[in-house]
Write a protein that holds these residues in place. Structure first.
Motif, PDB file in Angstrom:
ATOM      1  N   SER A   1      71.983  -6.528  84.544  1.00  0.00           N
ATOM      2  CA  SER A   1      72.866  -7.244  85.472  1.00  0.00           C
ATOM      3  C   SER A   1      74.118  -6.437  85.784  1.00  0.00           C
ATOM      4  CB  SER A   1      73.248  -8.606  84.892  1.00  0.00           C
ATOM      5  OG  SER A   1      72.097  -9.400  84.720  1.00  0.00           O
ATOM      6  N   PHE A   2      74.708  -5.841  84.768  1.00  0.00           N
ATOM      7  CA  PHE A   2      75.895  -5.021  85.004  1.00  0.00           C
ATOM      8  C   PHE A   2      75.557  -3.798  85.849  1.00  0.00           C
ATOM      9  CE2 PHE A   2      77.936  -7.341  81.453  1.00  0.00           C
ATOM     10  CZ  PHE A   2      79.123  -7.663  82.099  1.00  0.00           C
ATOM     11  N   LEU A   3      74.412  -3.194  85.589  1.00  0.00           N
ATOM     12  CA  LEU A   3      73.991  -2.052  86.409  1.00  0.00           C
ATOM     13  C   LEU A   3      73.771  -2.481  87.859  1.00  0.00           C
ATOM     14  CD1 LEU A   3      71.503  -0.225  84.031  1.00  0.00           C
ATOM     15  CD2 LEU A   3      73.683   0.642  84.875  1.00  0.00           C
ATOM     16  N   SER A   4      73.117  -3.607  88.030  1.00  0.00           N
ATOM     17  CA  SER A   4      72.858  -4.120  89.365  1.00  0.00           C
ATOM     18  C   SER A   4      74.166  -4.449  90.087  1.00  0.00           C
ATOM     19  CB  SER A   4      71.975  -5.365  89.279  1.00  0.00           C
ATOM     20  OG  SER A   4      71.761  -5.914  90.537  1.00  0.00           O
ATOM     21  N   ALA A   5      75.085  -5.080  89.378  1.00  0.00           N
ATOM     22  CA  ALA A   5      76.383  -5.427  89.969  1.00  0.00           C
ATOM     23  C   ALA A   5      77.132  -4.159  90.381  1.00  0.00           C
ATOM     24  CB  ALA A   5      77.215  -6.251  88.987  1.00  0.00           C
ATOM     25  N   PHE A   6      77.121  -3.161  89.526  1.00  0.00           N
ATOM     26  CA  PHE A   6      77.814  -1.905  89.824  1.00  0.00           C
ATOM     27  C   PHE A   6      77.209  -1.224  91.052  1.00  0.00           C
ATOM     28  CE2 PHE A   6      78.550   2.672  89.229  1.00  0.00           C
ATOM     29  CZ  PHE A   6      79.942   2.667  89.225  1.00  0.00           C
ATOM     30  N   LYS A   7      75.866  -1.200  91.091  1.00  0.00           N
ATOM     31  CA  LYS A   7      75.193  -0.551  92.220  1.00  0.00           C
ATOM     32  C   LYS A   7      75.415  -1.307  93.531  1.00  0.00           C
ATOM     33  CE  LYS A   7      71.462   1.513  89.542  1.00  0.00           C
ATOM     34  NZ  LYS A   7      70.024   1.458  89.223  1.00  0.00           N
TER      35      LYS A   7
ATOM     36  N   LEU B   1      78.093  -3.305  94.255  1.00  0.00           N
ATOM     37  CA  LEU B   1      79.480  -3.745  94.356  1.00  0.00           C
ATOM     38  C   LEU B   1      79.942  -3.863  95.810  1.00  0.00           C
ATOM     39  CD1 LEU B   1      81.761  -4.611  92.540  1.00  0.00           C
ATOM     40  CD2 LEU B   1      82.524  -2.252  92.429  1.00  0.00           C
ATOM     41  N   LYS B   2      79.420  -2.998  96.670  1.00  0.00           N
ATOM     42  CA  LYS B   2      79.812  -3.042  98.079  1.00  0.00           C
ATOM     43  C   LYS B   2      79.330  -4.325  98.770  1.00  0.00           C
ATOM     44  CE  LYS B   2      75.820  -0.320  99.270  1.00  0.00           C
ATOM     45  NZ  LYS B   2      75.358   1.004  99.166  1.00  0.00           N
ATOM     46  N   SER B   3      78.330  -4.989  98.191  1.00  0.00           N
ATOM     47  CA  SER B   3      77.842  -6.234  98.798  1.00  0.00           C
ATOM     48  C   SER B   3      78.679  -7.450  98.391  1.00  0.00           C
ATOM     49  CB  SER B   3      76.377  -6.475  98.431  1.00  0.00           C
ATOM     50  OG  SER B   3      76.263  -6.819  97.064  1.00  0.00           O
ATOM     51  N   TYR B   4      79.595  -7.275  97.447  1.00  0.00           N
ATOM     52  CA  TYR B   4      80.492  -8.369  97.052  1.00  0.00           C
ATOM     53  C   TYR B   4      81.468  -8.615  98.195  1.00  0.00           C
ATOM     54  CZ  TYR B   4      84.230 -10.907  94.709  1.00  0.00           C
ATOM     55  OH  TYR B   4      85.177 -11.839  94.377  1.00  0.00           O
ATOM     56  N   LYS B   5      81.408  -9.827  98.747  1.00  0.00           N
ATOM     57  CA  LYS B   5      82.194 -10.148  99.943  1.00  0.00           C
ATOM     58  C   LYS B   5      83.489 -10.877  99.637  1.00  0.00           C
ATOM     59  CE  LYS B   5      78.150 -10.171 102.808  1.00  0.00           C
ATOM     60  NZ  LYS B   5      76.882 -10.748 102.663  1.00  0.00           N
TER      61      LYS B   5
ATOM     62  N   GLY C   1      83.766 -13.273  89.043  1.00  0.00           N
ATOM     63  CA  GLY C   1      83.036 -13.809  87.891  1.00  0.00           C
ATOM     64  C   GLY C   1      81.844 -14.647  88.306  1.00  0.00           C
ATOM     65  N   SER C   2      82.006 -15.458  89.338  1.00  0.00           N
ATOM     66  CA  SER C   2      80.894 -16.283  89.838  1.00  0.00           C
ATOM     67  C   SER C   2      79.784 -15.403  90.401  1.00  0.00           C
ATOM     68  CB  SER C   2      81.374 -17.233  90.927  1.00  0.00           C
ATOM     69  OG  SER C   2      82.276 -18.157  90.406  1.00  0.00           O
TER      70      SER C   2
ATOM     71  N   ARG D   1      76.052 -15.136  88.786  1.00  0.00           N
ATOM     72  CA  ARG D   1      74.848 -15.409  89.577  1.00  0.00           C
ATOM     73  C   ARG D   1      73.830 -14.284  89.395  1.00  0.00           C
ATOM     74  NH1 ARG D   1      72.177 -19.656  91.111  1.00  0.00           N
ATOM     75  NH2 ARG D   1      70.594 -18.951  92.515  1.00  0.00           N
ATOM     76  N   ILE D   2      74.296 -13.055  89.340  1.00  0.00           N
ATOM     77  CA  ILE D   2      73.395 -11.918  89.119  1.00  0.00           C
ATOM     78  C   ILE D   2      72.738 -12.045  87.746  1.00  0.00           C
ATOM     79  CG2 ILE D   2      73.287  -9.403  88.753  1.00  0.00           C
ATOM     80  CD1 ILE D   2      75.515  -9.162  90.879  1.00  0.00           C
ATOM     81  N   VAL D   3      73.523 -12.365  86.731  1.00  0.00           N
ATOM     82  CA  VAL D   3      72.990 -12.497  85.367  1.00  0.00           C
ATOM     83  C   VAL D   3      71.966 -13.630  85.311  1.00  0.00           C
ATOM     84  CG1 VAL D   3      73.570 -13.033  82.967  1.00  0.00           C
ATOM     85  CG2 VAL D   3      75.050 -11.518  84.290  1.00  0.00           C
ATOM     86  N   VAL D   4      72.317 -14.771  85.879  1.00  0.00           N
ATOM     87  CA  VAL D   4      71.401 -15.918  85.866  1.00  0.00           C
ATOM     88  C   VAL D   4      70.108 -15.575  86.596  1.00  0.00           C
ATOM     89  CG1 VAL D   4      71.063 -18.277  86.728  1.00  0.00           C
ATOM     90  CG2 VAL D   4      73.191 -17.665  85.565  1.00  0.00           C
TER      91      VAL D   4
END
Length: 141
Positions: free
Chosen positions: A10-16, A18-22, A28-29, A33-36
């Motif tokens: 999940s952390f790897l996915s979030a890092f990769k 990150l540009k999609s975080y709007k 945190g939410s 959501r990625i972890v869940v």
């Protein structure tokens, strides 16, 4: 070990991604959501057996036994009890109680009906009570 793998992925996915975080939700939410989602994907890969409850009466989920009012459980005991639940029960219980999803959202996430989610939740509570009663008997005797 699975939890550690899911968290790391999940952390790897979030890092990769990150540009999609709007910024429409808190970071945190978004991360939660990625972890869940990763945990649910792992659970689906293992083909959890969620019992279909479509043939059970519509009001079955409203039945709740309240006989443990005088008993008290500590966090460790409840956590251990939850870990002993069958996978399907544990997943629905965790999504509902700990993650805060409603039954409609759980149904969509797991690809089941809302009534199945409600029934699984109620069955998981009943099974957890049984497990906790066993633990109390074992601890007392």
């Amino acid at each position: 070990m699975d939890a550690e793998d899911v968290l790391q992925d999940s952390f790897l996915s979030a890092f990769k991604n990150l540009k999609s975080y709007k910024g429409t939700a808190s970071f945190g939410s978004w991360l939660k959501r990625i972890v869940v989602n990763n945990a649910i994907n792992l659970a689906k890969k293992r083909r959890l057996d969620l019992e279909s409850m479509d043939d059970v009466g519509e009001y079955d989920e409203l039945v709740e036994v309240r006989e443990d009012n005088d008993l008290s459980y500590d966090v460790k005991m409840v956590t251990e009890g939850i870990s002993r639940l069958p996978d399907g029960y544990r997943l629905v219980l965790t999504l509902y109680l700990l993650e805060g999803y409603d039954h409609k959202e759980i149904a969509e996430i797991l690809g089941i009906t809302e009534s199945t989610s409600k029934s699984q939740f109620n069955r998981s509570k009943k099974k957890l009570r049984e497990i906790l009663r066993e633990e109390l008997k074992y601890a007392a005797g």
